[in-house]
Design a protein around this motif. Structure first.
Motif, PDB file in Angstrom:
ATOM      1  N   ASP A 126      -0.284  -9.993   0.003  1.00 54.46           N
ATOM      2  CA  ASP A 126      -1.000  -9.698   0.215  1.00 54.46           C
ATOM      3  C   ASP A 126      -1.690  -8.977  -1.613  1.00 54.46           C
TER       4      ASP A 126
ATOM      5  N   LEU B  93      -8.129  -0.563 -13.048  1.00 55.07           N
ATOM      6  CA  LEU B  93      -6.913  -2.103 -12.520  1.00 55.07           C
ATOM      7  C   LEU B  93      -7.236  -2.825 -12.933  1.00 55.07           C
TER       8      LEU B  93
ATOM      9  N   GLY C 174      -3.541  -6.700  -2.818  1.00 51.15           N
ATOM     10  CA  GLY C 174      -3.780  -5.448  -1.679  1.00 51.15           C
ATOM     11  C   GLY C 174      -2.071  -4.679  -2.356  1.00 51.15           C
ATOM     12  N   GLN C 175      -1.115  -5.098  -1.907  1.00 49.90           N
ATOM     13  CA  GLN C 175      -0.135  -5.065  -1.735  1.00 49.90           C
ATOM     14  C   GLN C 175       0.432  -4.602  -3.272  1.00 49.90           C
TER      15      GLN C 175
ATOM     16  N   PHE D 241       2.851   0.160   2.492  1.00 51.78           N
ATOM     17  CA  PHE D 241       3.649  -1.040   2.591  1.00 51.78           C
ATOM     18  C   PHE D 241       4.124  -1.293   3.856  1.00 51.78           C
TER      19      PHE D 241
ATOM     20  N   ARG E 234       0.406   9.581   0.710  1.00 54.42           N
ATOM     21  CA  ARG E 234       0.981   8.225  -0.144  1.00 54.42           C
ATOM     22  C   ARG E 234       0.287   8.949  -1.583  1.00 54.42           C
TER      23      ARG E 234
ATOM     24  N   PHE F 229      -7.376   3.036  -0.545  1.00 56.57           N
ATOM     25  CA  PHE F 229      -8.733   1.301  -0.142  1.00 56.57           C
ATOM     26  C   PHE F 229      -9.038   1.609   0.820  1.00 56.57           C
TER      27      PHE F 229
ATOM     28  N   GLU G  26      -1.869  -4.036  -5.723  1.00 54.23           N
ATOM     29  CA  GLU G  26      -2.614  -3.364  -6.355  1.00 54.23           C
ATOM     30  C   GLU G  26      -2.115  -1.555  -5.868  1.00 54.23           C
ATOM     31  N   ALA G  27      -2.199  -1.895  -4.340  1.00 56.52           N
ATOM     32  CA  ALA G  27      -1.841  -0.293  -4.190  1.00 56.52           C
ATOM     33  C   ALA G  27      -0.686   0.198  -4.654  1.00 56.52           C
ATOM     34  N   ALA G  28       0.963  -0.619  -5.205  1.00 63.98           N
ATOM     35  CA  ALA G  28       2.018  -0.714  -5.910  1.00 63.98           C
ATOM     36  C   ALA G  28       1.052  -0.103  -7.282  1.00 63.98           C
ATOM     37  N   GLN G  29       0.557  -0.419  -7.581  1.00 64.23           N
ATOM     38  CA  GLN G  29       0.102  -0.529  -9.430  1.00 64.23           C
ATOM     39  C   GLN G  29      -0.511   1.335  -9.529  1.00 64.23           C
TER      40      GLN G  29
ATOM     41  N   ARG H 247      -1.808   6.068 -14.465  1.00 61.85           N
ATOM     42  CA  ARG H 247      -2.207   5.535 -13.237  1.00 61.85           C
ATOM     43  C   ARG H 247      -1.659   6.713 -12.368  1.00 61.85           C
TER      44      ARG H 247
ATOM     45  N   ASN I 166      -3.844  -0.748   2.559  1.00 63.68           N
ATOM     46  CA  ASN I 166      -2.717  -1.426   2.436  1.00 63.68           C
ATOM     47  C   ASN I 166      -1.101  -0.041   1.693  1.00 63.68           C
TER      48      ASN I 166
END
Ligand SMILES: Nc1ncnc2c1ncn2[C@@H]1O[C@H](COP(=O)(O)OP(=O)(O)O)[C@@H](O)[C@H]1O
Ligand SMILES: [Mg+2]
Lengths: 313, 258
Positions: A184, B58, A186-187, B107, B167, B101, A189-192, B94, B105
């Motif tokens: 996905d 982003l 979103g994964q 992991f 997180r 979100f 994006e969340a990491a970035q 960032r 999201n």
């Protein structure tokens, strides 16, 4: 009305077709078993012998040539797969690169190696010294620092590893690419958003999740590679099939020796199948709420249940 | 009076963003002071998410000026020129901004505590044991001390979103962005997440929150901004915008969500 129905005995659906089918399978199995183990043939010269010559199979099953061939087969499988997986990951990442030169190069690689038979590729690498007698490291179109004689460097073994590995890389690239795309967005994006770099995101977030999609077809590729290594016999590599061939070209016991080789392939692929199950299970981590029990765990649960029926598992 | 001398945490001047010929943002002007909570409201497709994503780069803005804590997003000033930031510098910026979100999201291949630890360990290179201790304290703060070793699939939506907040907090951000954090939740789970956010606001965190929870906006927000079609239509205190809207579009929107 409801009480009345609940009190009546229930009749399960009958399946006469299943019984007929089972009977047919049983008869066929007995016939196969008989011809495999208990039947003889009469040769043109009037001699009687066992149909499948189990004594010959037995004699050569653990012979030196066969065992040495088996080792080479295993080596080729591992080395070619390692090369294939590494190339596959690199090519998949390049293929998904926004730089058209990168993705174009990867496309070309996949197009070429998927589009030509692996047998032809093996013969090509075997004969590489015909087009490139030497390989040199140096500045393009400038001075060369050192030179390798391809005739001696590319032994049949090396040609087999390179040929099988490059071919495998093309298939693995597509498998890895599908895996990466399955994760996905979103994964990423969340990491970035956490501040992770592209490389960290790929390594820690995307690839581990892609593995769930990558692992099953890769298991198939390993098993497929195990058998494809037999093509290396065509370029004189002494692997399992070639070992059998060397023996039967001397004794003319073709079928028994092909069976020797087949049994070994079956044994190894069975072991690989079990390994595949556990690897897939490992990478499914987090995708399921609870892991289904392994066959071994199921068996144990059954036995414990038998010993103390009614007890809690 | 002293506020006019502090550097705003978020400053947007005529921010524009186009996708091809389509303009998602048509000149956004707004300001969020340190420790302030701003709620962004507006109909779907009005550009709220796009604007949030621009704040932590982003998305790259097409025109205008956007600064976080006095630094231009995506650029570095050197003499009389602006240099575009390298990937590594963008990542460092960032890391100072937390984001939550709509669809969590998290992991999925990591447990709750591993999700919380990942940022500080990989991005900041902090000591693993110390980070883990902090992560457990954070999970406790969002009410999940008993879910430390659970995988996301084993958690409810509300619990997942609270892990996601922990997180983001683990990076010790100076600004938190929330993109409809409760929109994907069952109604009875919304309260827990909003309570965590209220707690954050009370602790002085600067927050930009896209939300349809008008009760939250009224109670917590210092300012409310109503966006429509990529532009700010109306902004002010919650009392002004939610209690006494001036524009027809604001009135129509509020009539629908309230
Ligand atoms: N990557 C993109 N490419 C093209 N259009 C986009 C992209 N992202 C968003 N948009 C468009 O920009 C507009 C604003 O989107 P968004 O910011 O997600 O709205 P909101 O969050 O307010 O619902 C929408 O019309 C959407 O279709
Ligand atoms: Mg949105």
């Amino acid at each position: 009305m409801n009480d009345e129905r609940a009190a009546l005995p229930t009749v399960p659906v009958r399946h006469p077709g299943r019984w007929v089918g089972a009977l047919v399978v049983l008869v066929l199995a007995v016939m196969a078993g008989h011809s495999l183990f208990f039947s003889d043939v009469t040769t043109a010269t009037g001699l009687h012998r066992e149909r499948f010559e189990w004594s010959v199979i037995n004699e050569y099953f653990t012979s030196d040539i066969i065992l040495r061939g088996l080792v080479v087969t295993l080596q080729l499988t591992v080395l070619a797969m390692v090369l294939g997986v590494v190339l596959g990951i690199v090519m998949a990442v390049l293929r998904l690169s926004p730089n058209p030169l990168m993705s174009g190069a990867s496309w070309l690689y996949i197009w070429f190696f998927r589009g030509t038979p692996v047998y032809v590729q093996l013969l090509f690498w075997y004969s590489i010294s015909y087009v490139f007698p030497t390989l040199s490291l140096g500045i393009p179109f400038g001075p060369e620092f050192f030179t390798v004689n391809m005739n001696t460097a590319v032994t049949p073994y090396v040609a087999a590893v390179v040929g099988l590995g490059l071919n495998e890389g093309a298939y693995m690239a597509e498998i890895v690419r599908a895996g990466i795309l399955s994760v996905d967005e979103g994964q990423t994006e969340a990491a970035q958003a956490l501040g992770m770099s592209r490389l960290q995101t790929m390594r820690r977030i995307v690839l581990p999740q892609a593995m769930r999609v990558i692992a099953p077809p890769t298991g198939n590729e390993v098993i497929s590679m195990l058998k494809t290594t037999s093509l290396a016999a065509a370029i004189t590599v002494g692997e399992l099939t070639n070992g059998a061939k060397i023996i039967y070209s001397r004794t003319y016991e073709v079928i028994p020796l092909l069976m020797v080789a087949s049994f070994w392939y079956l044994i190894v692929s069975s072991v690989l199948t079990v390994g595949q199950y556990y690897v897939e299970r490992y990478f499914a981590k987090g995708a399921l709420r609870e892991m289904p029990p392994t066959p071994a765990q199921k068996l144990r649960a059954k036995f414990v249940g038998l010993r103390n029926p009614g007890g809690v598992r | 009076m002293s506020r006019s001398f502090t550097v705003p945490m978020v400053l947007a001047r005529n921010v524009r963003k186009s996708y091809g010929a389509f303009e998602a943002l048509r000149g956004i002007d707004l300001e969020v002071g340190p420790g302030q909570v701003m709620c962004l409201i507006g109909p779907s497709g009005s550009g709220k998410s796009t604007f949030l994503r621009c704040i932590n780069h982003l998305e790259k803005i097409s025109a205008g000026l956007l600064a976080v804590d006095g630094d231009l997003v995506g650029y570095r000033r050197g003499g009389d020129r602006l240099y575009e930031l390298r990937d590594r510098e963008v990542c460092a910026k960032r890391a100072e901004i937390g984001m939550v979100f709509q669809r969590f999201n998290l992991f999925p291949h990591m447990t709750a505590v591993q999700n919380v630890c990942l940022g500080p360990v990989t991005v900041k290179g902090d000591d693993k044991a110390a980070v883990r201790e902090r992560a457990i304290a954070l999970l406790d703060r969002v009410g999940l001390s008993d879910k430390v070793d659970s995988y996301p699939t084993q958690l409810s939506g509300g619990q997942q979103q609270r892990v996601a907040i922990a997180r983001a907090l683990a990076m010790q951000p100076k600004l938190m962005l929330f993109d409809e954090p409760t929109s994907a939740l069952d109604p009875e789970l919304v309260g827990d997440v909003l309570d965590v956010m209220k707690g954050l606001a009370n602790d002085g965190m600067t927050m930009v929150v896209v939300t349809h929870e008008m009760g939250f906006a009224r109670e917590v927000a210092d300012s409310v901004v109503f966006m429509d079609a990529g532009a700010v239509v109306e902004s002010g205190t919650p009392e002004q915008v939610l209690g006494n809207p001036q524009h027809e579009r604001t009135k129509a929107f509020l009539a629908k969500v309230l």
